[in-house]
Design a protein around this motif. Sequence first.
Motif, PDB file in Angstrom:
ATOM      1  N   PHE A 148       0.836  -1.193   0.000  1.00 32.97           N
ATOM      2  CA  PHE A 148       0.000   0.000   0.000  1.00 32.97           C
ATOM      3  C   PHE A 148       0.875   1.249   0.000  1.00 32.97           C
ATOM      4  O   PHE A 148       2.049   1.214   0.353  1.00 32.97           O
ATOM      5  CB  PHE A 148      -0.945   0.032   1.217  1.00 32.97           C
ATOM      6  CG  PHE A 148      -0.227   0.200   2.527  1.00 32.97           C
ATOM      7  CD1 PHE A 148       0.037   1.462   3.036  1.00 32.97           C
ATOM      8  CD2 PHE A 148       0.185  -0.897   3.253  1.00 32.97           C
ATOM      9  CE1 PHE A 148       0.705   1.623   4.238  1.00 32.97           C
ATOM     10  CE2 PHE A 148       0.849  -0.747   4.457  1.00 32.97           C
ATOM     11  CZ  PHE A 148       1.107   0.521   4.947  1.00 32.97           C
ATOM     12  N   LYS A 149       0.258   2.334  -0.428  1.00 31.87           N
ATOM     13  CA  LYS A 149       0.901   3.644  -0.421  1.00 31.87           C
ATOM     14  C   LYS A 149      -0.214   4.648  -0.165  1.00 31.87           C
ATOM     15  O   LYS A 149      -1.245   4.617  -0.832  1.00 31.87           O
ATOM     16  CB  LYS A 149       1.572   3.920  -1.756  1.00 31.87           C
ATOM     17  CG  LYS A 149       2.464   5.133  -1.764  1.00 31.87           C
ATOM     18  CD  LYS A 149       3.198   5.221  -3.105  1.00 31.87           C
ATOM     19  CE  LYS A 149       4.495   5.954  -2.924  1.00 31.87           C
ATOM     20  NZ  LYS A 149       5.316   5.895  -4.125  1.00 31.87           N
ATOM     21  N   THR A 150      -0.036   5.508   0.821  1.00 31.79           N
ATOM     22  CA  THR A 150      -1.056   6.489   1.167  1.00 31.79           C
ATOM     23  C   THR A 150      -0.390   7.822   1.499  1.00 31.79           C
ATOM     24  O   THR A 150       0.781   7.860   1.860  1.00 31.79           O
ATOM     25  CB  THR A 150      -1.930   5.981   2.340  1.00 31.79           C
ATOM     26  OG1 THR A 150      -3.018   6.859   2.536  1.00 31.79           O
ATOM     27  CG2 THR A 150      -1.140   5.850   3.627  1.00 31.79           C
ATOM     28  N   GLU A 151      -1.146   8.888   1.340  1.00 32.08           N
ATOM     29  CA  GLU A 151      -0.610  10.222   1.621  1.00 32.08           C
ATOM     30  C   GLU A 151      -0.589  10.491   3.120  1.00 32.08           C
ATOM     31  O   GLU A 151      -1.442   9.996   3.857  1.00 32.08           O
ATOM     32  CB  GLU A 151      -1.459  11.289   0.936  1.00 32.08           C
ATOM     33  CG  GLU A 151      -1.296  11.306  -0.559  1.00 32.08           C
ATOM     34  CD  GLU A 151      -2.047  12.451  -1.213  1.00 32.08           C
ATOM     35  OE1 GLU A 151      -2.280  13.480  -0.551  1.00 32.08           O
ATOM     36  OE2 GLU A 151      -2.406  12.296  -2.380  1.00 32.08           O
ATOM     37  N   ILE A 152       0.383  11.288   3.526  1.00 30.34           N
ATOM     38  CA  ILE A 152       0.485  11.710   4.918  1.00 30.34           C
ATOM     39  C   ILE A 152       0.694  13.225   4.938  1.00 30.34           C
ATOM     40  O   ILE A 152       1.505  13.752   4.176  1.00 30.34           O
ATOM     41  CB  ILE A 152       1.625  10.964   5.663  1.00 30.34           C
ATOM     42  CG1 ILE A 152       1.709  11.402   7.131  1.00 30.34           C
ATOM     43  CG2 ILE A 152       2.959  11.137   4.965  1.00 30.34           C
ATOM     44  CD1 ILE A 152       2.665  10.554   7.956  1.00 30.34           C
ATOM     45  N   VAL A 153      -0.090  13.918   5.765  1.00 25.98           N
ATOM     46  CA  VAL A 153       0.054  15.361   5.938  1.00 25.98           C
ATOM     47  C   VAL A 153      -0.016  15.646   7.430  1.00 25.98           C
ATOM     48  O   VAL A 153      -1.007  15.316   8.088  1.00 25.98           O
ATOM     49  CB  VAL A 153      -1.054  16.146   5.196  1.00 25.98           C
ATOM     50  CG1 VAL A 153      -0.899  17.635   5.435  1.00 25.98           C
ATOM     51  CG2 VAL A 153      -1.037  15.833   3.710  1.00 25.98           C
ATOM     52  N   VAL A 154       1.042  16.257   7.951  1.00 28.59           N
ATOM     53  CA  VAL A 154       1.143  16.545   9.373  1.00 28.59           C
ATOM     54  C   VAL A 154       1.609  17.980   9.564  1.00 28.59           C
ATOM     55  O   VAL A 154       2.603  18.393   8.965  1.00 28.59           O
ATOM     56  CB  VAL A 154       2.144  15.586  10.069  1.00 28.59           C
ATOM     57  CG1 VAL A 154       2.296  15.916  11.542  1.00 28.59           C
ATOM     58  CG2 VAL A 154       1.745  14.140   9.879  1.00 28.59           C
ATOM     59  N   GLU A 155       0.879  18.742  10.375  1.00 30.24           N
ATOM     60  CA  GLU A 155       1.323  20.075  10.774  1.00 30.24           C
ATOM     61  C   GLU A 155       1.949  19.945  12.154  1.00 30.24           C
ATOM     62  O   GLU A 155       1.377  19.307  13.042  1.00 30.24           O
ATOM     63  CB  GLU A 155       0.150  21.043  10.845  1.00 30.24           C
ATOM     64  CG  GLU A 155      -0.409  21.423   9.508  1.00 30.24           C
ATOM     65  CD  GLU A 155      -1.598  22.375   9.618  1.00 30.24           C
ATOM     66  OE1 GLU A 155      -2.112  22.591  10.750  1.00 30.24           O
ATOM     67  OE2 GLU A 155      -2.019  22.893   8.586  1.00 30.24           O
ATOM     68  N   VAL A 156       3.115  20.556  12.321  1.00 29.87           N
ATOM     69  CA  VAL A 156       3.811  20.509  13.605  1.00 29.87           C
ATOM     70  C   VAL A 156       4.057  21.940  14.058  1.00 29.87           C
ATOM     71  O   VAL A 156       4.559  22.765  13.282  1.00 29.87           O
ATOM     72  CB  VAL A 156       5.161  19.766  13.487  1.00 29.87           C
ATOM     73  CG1 VAL A 156       5.867  19.708  14.829  1.00 29.87           C
ATOM     74  CG2 VAL A 156       4.967  18.376  12.908  1.00 29.87           C
ATOM     75  N   GLU A 157       3.698  22.212  15.305  1.00 27.51           N
ATOM     76  CA  GLU A 157       3.930  23.543  15.862  1.00 27.51           C
ATOM     77  C   GLU A 157       4.592  23.393  17.221  1.00 27.51           C
ATOM     78  O   GLU A 157       4.143  22.631  18.073  1.00 27.51           O
ATOM     79  CB  GLU A 157       2.607  24.300  15.984  1.00 27.51           C
ATOM     80  CG  GLU A 157       2.798  25.750  16.335  1.00 27.51           C
ATOM     81  CD  GLU A 157       1.511  26.548  16.219  1.00 27.51           C
ATOM     82  OE1 GLU A 157       1.599  27.786  16.273  1.00 27.51           O
ATOM     83  OE2 GLU A 157       0.429  25.952  16.075  1.00 27.51           O
ATOM     84  N   ARG A 158       5.691  24.126  17.401  1.00 27.60           N
ATOM     85  CA  ARG A 158       6.415  24.098  18.668  1.00 27.60           C
ATOM     86  C   ARG A 158       5.853  25.212  19.541  1.00 27.60           C
ATOM     87  O   ARG A 158       5.906  26.384  19.185  1.00 27.60           O
ATOM     88  CB  ARG A 158       7.908  24.284  18.414  1.00 27.60           C
ATOM     89  CG  ARG A 158       8.751  23.933  19.618  1.00 27.60           C
ATOM     90  CD  ARG A 158      10.238  23.963  19.324  1.00 27.60           C
ATOM     91  NE  ARG A 158      10.648  22.751  18.630  1.00 27.60           N
ATOM     92  CZ  ARG A 158      11.465  22.741  17.587  1.00 27.60           C
ATOM     93  NH1 ARG A 158      11.941  23.844  17.103  1.00 27.60           N
ATOM     94  NH2 ARG A 158      11.810  21.608  17.028  1.00 27.60           N
TER      95      ARG A 158
END
Length: 176
Positions: free
Chosen positions: A76-86
Amino acid sequence: MRIDIAQKLTESEDRRVVWSHADAPEIFDELHLKGDLVAEVLVSPEGESKWLVSGTLSGVQTLTCSRTLELFDRPFKTEIVVEVERLAVAKQELDEDDADVFAYRIPQGQYFVDVSECVRQLVILQEPAAPVKNPDEDFIFVSNKPTSDGSAESEDTMDPRWEKLKALKSKMENRS
């Protein structure tokens, strides 16, 4: 399952992160993952203490075929989107307000984001409800008729239930 976030990042960086069973055995076992899980992502600065991590997550799951009940490996292959805030938080937090983007808040001194929950959810969501080993092939029912000596003789035949369904379909079509 971590992705490193630099203290100061002025330009986007491509990253390839490989996780193995040893990194998260409970997740690998729960999701029936085989081999490594690979994230190929672009880490982009979105401000002084904010980053966007986007790309693909790929691996192989061992699933049970809903037709034959045999185990098979499904890449399988799937999209990943992550916002990171310090921010000034005590520990990493996942903001679950946006269904399309995983938003993490991490403490000021933390230079990575643990994406275990994000990965777990993405793998579950990409898994088919009724996985099929060979979806492009016609399913052929194989009956095992017992022989006179008690052993099973394999015979390639059509599932007898199909004949009954075909007869019902023909009857319904001839009604009009």
